[in-house]
Design a protein around this motif. Structure first.
Motif, PDB file in Angstrom:
ATOM      1  N   LEU A  82     -17.831 -19.751 -19.338  1.00  0.00           N
ATOM      2  CA  LEU A  82     -17.770 -21.137 -18.870  1.00  0.00           C
ATOM      3  C   LEU A  82     -16.349 -21.437 -18.421  1.00  0.00           C
ATOM      4  O   LEU A  82     -15.393 -21.242 -19.168  1.00  0.00           O
ATOM      5  CB  LEU A  82     -18.190 -22.087 -19.995  1.00  0.00           C
ATOM      6  N   ALA A  83     -16.217 -21.896 -17.194  1.00  0.00           N
ATOM      7  CA  ALA A  83     -14.892 -22.200 -16.644  1.00  0.00           C
ATOM      8  C   ALA A  83     -15.003 -23.427 -15.748  1.00  0.00           C
ATOM      9  O   ALA A  83     -16.093 -23.834 -15.349  1.00  0.00           O
ATOM     10  CB  ALA A  83     -14.346 -21.012 -15.861  1.00  0.00           C
ATOM     11  N   GLN A  84     -13.853 -24.011 -15.439  1.00  0.00           N
ATOM     12  CA  GLN A  84     -13.831 -25.173 -14.562  1.00  0.00           C
ATOM     13  C   GLN A  84     -13.394 -24.764 -13.162  1.00  0.00           C
ATOM     14  O   GLN A  84     -12.686 -23.765 -12.989  1.00  0.00           O
ATOM     15  CB  GLN A  84     -12.897 -26.249 -15.109  1.00  0.00           C
ATOM     16  N   THR A  85     -13.855 -25.499 -12.192  1.00  0.00           N
ATOM     17  CA  THR A  85     -13.486 -25.213 -10.818  1.00  0.00           C
ATOM     18  C   THR A  85     -11.971 -25.346 -10.660  1.00  0.00           C
ATOM     19  O   THR A  85     -11.333 -26.203 -11.269  1.00  0.00           O
ATOM     20  CB  THR A  85     -14.194 -26.183  -9.859  1.00  0.00           C
ATOM     21  N   GLY A  86     -11.424 -24.452  -9.830  1.00  0.00           N
ATOM     22  CA  GLY A  86      -9.986 -24.454  -9.620  1.00  0.00           C
ATOM     23  C   GLY A  86      -9.223 -23.565 -10.573  1.00  0.00           C
ATOM     24  O   GLY A  86      -8.045 -23.271 -10.336  1.00  0.00           O
ATOM     25  N   SER A  87      -9.870 -23.101 -11.655  1.00  0.00           N
ATOM     26  CA  SER A  87      -9.214 -22.219 -12.612  1.00  0.00           C
ATOM     27  C   SER A  87      -9.455 -20.759 -12.223  1.00  0.00           C
ATOM     28  O   SER A  87     -10.065 -20.468 -11.189  1.00  0.00           O
ATOM     29  CB  SER A  87      -9.719 -22.495 -14.030  1.00  0.00           C
ATOM     30  N   THR A  88      -9.008 -19.828 -13.072  1.00  0.00           N
ATOM     31  CA  THR A  88      -9.212 -18.398 -12.846  1.00  0.00           C
ATOM     32  C   THR A  88     -10.033 -17.825 -13.991  1.00  0.00           C
ATOM     33  O   THR A  88      -9.469 -17.367 -14.998  1.00  0.00           O
ATOM     34  CB  THR A  88      -7.866 -17.657 -12.729  1.00  0.00           C
ATOM     35  N   PRO A  89     -11.359 -17.863 -13.897  1.00  0.00           N
ATOM     36  CA  PRO A  89     -12.187 -17.284 -14.969  1.00  0.00           C
ATOM     37  C   PRO A  89     -12.060 -15.765 -15.010  1.00  0.00           C
ATOM     38  O   PRO A  89     -11.817 -15.116 -13.991  1.00  0.00           O
ATOM     39  CB  PRO A  89     -13.606 -17.720 -14.601  1.00  0.00           C
ATOM     40  N   ILE A  90     -12.240 -15.196 -16.216  1.00  0.00           N
ATOM     41  CA  ILE A  90     -12.135 -13.756 -16.441  1.00  0.00           C
ATOM     42  C   ILE A  90     -13.428 -13.271 -17.082  1.00  0.00           C
ATOM     43  O   ILE A  90     -13.860 -13.817 -18.100  1.00  0.00           O
ATOM     44  CB  ILE A  90     -10.936 -13.413 -17.342  1.00  0.00           C
ATOM     45  N   MET A  91     -14.043 -12.252 -16.463  1.00  0.00           N
ATOM     46  CA  MET A  91     -15.269 -11.646 -16.990  1.00  0.00           C
ATOM     47  C   MET A  91     -14.937 -10.246 -17.483  1.00  0.00           C
ATOM     48  O   MET A  91     -14.536  -9.380 -16.698  1.00  0.00           O
ATOM     49  CB  MET A  91     -16.354 -11.619 -15.913  1.00  0.00           C
ATOM     50  N   HIS A  92     -15.086 -10.020 -18.784  1.00  0.00           N
ATOM     51  CA  HIS A  92     -14.649  -8.776 -19.410  1.00  0.00           C
ATOM     52  C   HIS A  92     -15.733  -7.698 -19.330  1.00  0.00           C
ATOM     53  O   HIS A  92     -16.937  -7.979 -19.406  1.00  0.00           O
ATOM     54  CB  HIS A  92     -14.269  -9.018 -20.863  1.00  0.00           C
ATOM     55  N   CYS A  93     -15.281  -6.453 -19.197  1.00  0.00           N
ATOM     56  CA  CYS A  93     -16.179  -5.284 -19.209  1.00  0.00           C
ATOM     57  C   CYS A  93     -15.424  -4.148 -19.902  1.00  0.00           C
ATOM     58  O   CYS A  93     -14.720  -3.372 -19.262  1.00  0.00           O
ATOM     59  CB  CYS A  93     -16.596  -4.888 -17.793  1.00  0.00           C
ATOM     60  N   GLU A  94     -15.582  -4.058 -21.220  1.00  0.00           N
ATOM     61  CA  GLU A  94     -14.893  -3.045 -22.011  1.00  0.00           C
ATOM     62  C   GLU A  94     -15.805  -1.834 -22.173  1.00  0.00           C
ATOM     63  O   GLU A  94     -16.941  -1.964 -22.646  1.00  0.00           O
ATOM     64  CB  GLU A  94     -14.510  -3.614 -23.379  1.00  0.00           C
ATOM     65  N   VAL A  95     -15.328  -0.665 -21.782  1.00  0.00           N
ATOM     66  CA  VAL A  95     -16.151   0.544 -21.773  1.00  0.00           C
ATOM     67  C   VAL A  95     -15.577   1.568 -22.741  1.00  0.00           C
ATOM     68  O   VAL A  95     -14.425   1.477 -23.182  1.00  0.00           O
ATOM     69  CB  VAL A  95     -16.239   1.154 -20.362  1.00  0.00           C
ATOM     70  N   GLY A  96     -16.421   2.583 -23.069  1.00  0.00           N
ATOM     71  CA  GLY A  96     -15.993   3.674 -23.922  1.00  0.00           C
ATOM     72  C   GLY A  96     -15.486   4.836 -23.093  1.00  0.00           C
ATOM     73  O   GLY A  96     -14.936   4.657 -22.001  1.00  0.00           O
ATOM     74  N   ASP A  97     -15.701   6.035 -23.603  1.00  0.00           N
ATOM     75  CA  ASP A  97     -15.244   7.233 -22.899  1.00  0.00           C
ATOM     76  C   ASP A  97     -16.256   7.567 -21.804  1.00  0.00           C
ATOM     77  O   ASP A  97     -17.345   8.063 -22.072  1.00  0.00           O
ATOM     78  CB  ASP A  97     -15.112   8.394 -23.889  1.00  0.00           C
ATOM     79  N   ILE A  98     -15.897   7.280 -20.563  1.00  0.00           N
ATOM     80  CA  ILE A  98     -16.815   7.514 -19.440  1.00  0.00           C
ATOM     81  C   ILE A  98     -16.399   8.710 -18.609  1.00  0.00           C
ATOM     82  O   ILE A  98     -16.978   8.956 -17.547  1.00  0.00           O
ATOM     83  CB  ILE A  98     -16.916   6.260 -18.548  1.00  0.00           C
ATOM     84  N   GLY A  99     -15.417   9.454 -19.080  1.00  0.00           N
ATOM     85  CA  GLY A  99     -15.012  10.664 -18.366  1.00  0.00           C
ATOM     86  C   GLY A  99     -14.523  10.365 -16.964  1.00  0.00           C
ATOM     87  O   GLY A  99     -13.613   9.571 -16.747  1.00  0.00           O
ATOM     88  N   GLU A 100     -15.183  10.989 -15.990  1.00  0.00           N
ATOM     89  CA  GLU A 100     -14.821  10.806 -14.585  1.00  0.00           C
ATOM     90  C   GLU A 100     -15.547   9.622 -13.950  1.00  0.00           C
ATOM     91  O   GLU A 100     -15.453   9.426 -12.735  1.00  0.00           O
ATOM     92  CB  GLU A 100     -15.131  12.079 -13.793  1.00  0.00           C
ATOM     93  N   GLY A 101     -16.291   8.847 -14.742  1.00  0.00           N
ATOM     94  CA  GLY A 101     -17.047   7.720 -14.192  1.00  0.00           C
ATOM     95  C   GLY A 101     -16.141   6.609 -13.676  1.00  0.00           C
ATOM     96  O   GLY A 101     -14.998   6.457 -14.117  1.00  0.00           O
ATOM     97  N   MET A 102     -16.651   5.829 -12.737  1.00  0.00           N
ATOM     98  CA  MET A 102     -15.926   4.706 -12.158  1.00  0.00           C
ATOM     99  C   MET A 102     -16.614   3.401 -12.538  1.00  0.00           C
ATOM    100  O   MET A 102     -17.828   3.352 -12.728  1.00  0.00           O
ATOM    101  CB  MET A 102     -15.871   4.834 -10.635  1.00  0.00           C
ATOM    102  N   VAL A 103     -15.809   2.330 -12.649  1.00  0.00           N
ATOM    103  CA  VAL A 103     -16.322   1.006 -12.989  1.00  0.00           C
ATOM    104  C   VAL A 103     -16.310   0.142 -11.734  1.00  0.00           C
ATOM    105  O   VAL A 103     -15.280   0.020 -11.065  1.00  0.00           O
ATOM    106  CB  VAL A 103     -15.486   0.359 -14.102  1.00  0.00           C
ATOM    107  N   SER A 104     -17.468  -0.449 -11.420  1.00  0.00           N
ATOM    108  CA  SER A 104     -17.597  -1.303 -10.233  1.00  0.00           C
ATOM    109  C   SER A 104     -18.136  -2.667 -10.642  1.00  0.00           C
ATOM    110  O   SER A 104     -18.872  -2.789 -11.622  1.00  0.00           O
ATOM    111  CB  SER A 104     -18.534  -0.671  -9.199  1.00  0.00           C
ATOM    112  N   TRP A 105     -17.769  -3.703  -9.867  1.00  0.00           N
ATOM    113  CA  TRP A 105     -18.303  -5.053 -10.062  1.00  0.00           C
ATOM    114  C   TRP A 105     -19.122  -5.446  -8.839  1.00  0.00           C
ATOM    115  O   TRP A 105     -18.680  -5.265  -7.701  1.00  0.00           O
ATOM    116  CB  TRP A 105     -17.180  -6.064 -10.270  1.00  0.00           C
TER     117      TRP A 105
END
Length: 302
Positions: A82-105
């Motif tokens: 939940l964030a207000q307009t005009g602010s900078t919201p942050i959406m977290h994605c904490e991962v484990g050991d993914i080796g050579e894997g890539m993280v995309s949004w």
């Protein structure tokens, strides 16, 4: 001699004329006269045998435990930011050991690829990824969030098969409110206090500026203004209100819509703002109506 005769062989053990005892004869007779019975007795199962067949279902040996798959995500799935307009919201994605894997949004409403690793693939540079290495957090940031940015976002890891985590972004419009608005009536010589409250604000503002008409008065000691800030509020105080303190006051936070209030300083029975030198002994009917309304407010506020 008597003892020896009493302990002699019995009739069963006494040999007959052919030199065979009665016990051996009986055993020989049973063996040849009843062969079927002998066979049955020979195959009769004994309870003392060690290789007997158990009654009931046979228990199977336990299977070896399955190999545990490594955990991909440590952030909770289907969370709401939940964030207000005009602010900078942050959406977290904490991962484990993914080796050579890539993280995309990915923005789910239009399946638009936003970032891959630390690279931004969107033409909208308000979207970017920040990587906290020790926590393996690939967080998506949205600068100056707008209403159209609300919706579902997907954090995808390029494992085999790909694995995803979803975050819902909700945006609200925060606004400032000055208590008692739109008008405030204060008697000349008394204290003037204005309180500005931030409604629906999800984060405190960087600053809150107060304006008297078009002049910023946060640090106007000459005018007798004192400003105090809270986390989601701000207060302006003038210990001794005078005629020059009348007018429009605005509360302008850094991250919400501003708010305004009009202050009337009353001098005697008439507002100081309404007093003026007039050569006419009979005021106009409009001035009488306005004065009557202001006096009514004044007595109601006492």
């Amino acid at each position: 001699m008597t003892a020896l005769r009493e302990s002699g062989p019995t009739n069963n053990c006494r040999p007959n004329k052919m030199g065979v005892t009665h016990e051996e004869a009986n055993h020989h007779h049973q063996h040849h006269s009843s062969p079927e019975l002998t066979v049955l007795k020979f195959h009769q199962p004994s309870s003392t045998r060690s290789n007997h067949v158990p009654i009931g279902p046979i228990k199977q040996p336990p299977e070896p435990p399955a190999t545990l798959q490594p955990r991909v995500f440590f952030s909770e799935n289907s969370t709401i930011v939940l964030a207000q307009t005009g602010s900078t919201p942050i959406m977290h994605c904490e991962v484990g050991d993914i080796g050579e894997g890539m993280v995309s949004w990915i923005r789910r409403k239009d399946y638009h690829l936003l970032t891959v690793g630390l690279a931004t693939y969107s033409s909208d540079d308000r979207f970017f990824t920040a990587h906290v290495r020790h926590a393996q957090d690939w967080a998506l940031h949205v600068k100056f969030a707008q209403e159209q940015d609300a919706g579902l976002y997907e954090c995808q890891v390029s494992t085999h098969p790909p694995t995803s985590l979803f975050v819902e972004l909700e945006l609200v419009e925060a606004k400032a409110e000055i208590l008692g608005a739109p008008d405030k009536f204060v008697k000349s010589g008394s204290a003037l206090r204005l309180t500005c409250v931030l409604r629906k604000s999800t984060e405190p503002p960087v600053y809150v500026f107060w304006y008297h008409n078009d002049r910023m008065v946060n640090y106007d000691a000459a005018l007798g203004v004192v400003v105090r800030h809270g986390r989601y509020s701000s207060e302006l105080e003038i210990t001794t209100a005078k005629a020059e303190h009348s007018g429009n006051y605005s509360c302008v936070p850094s991250n919400t819509r501003p708010a305004s209030i009009h202050v009337h300083i009353l001098n005697g029975e008439k507002p100081a703002a309404m007093q003026h030198g007039s050569k006419s002994s009979a005021p106009s009917w409009r001035s009488q109506v306005i004065s009557l309304v202001l006096l009514t407010f004044y007595y109601l506020m006492r």
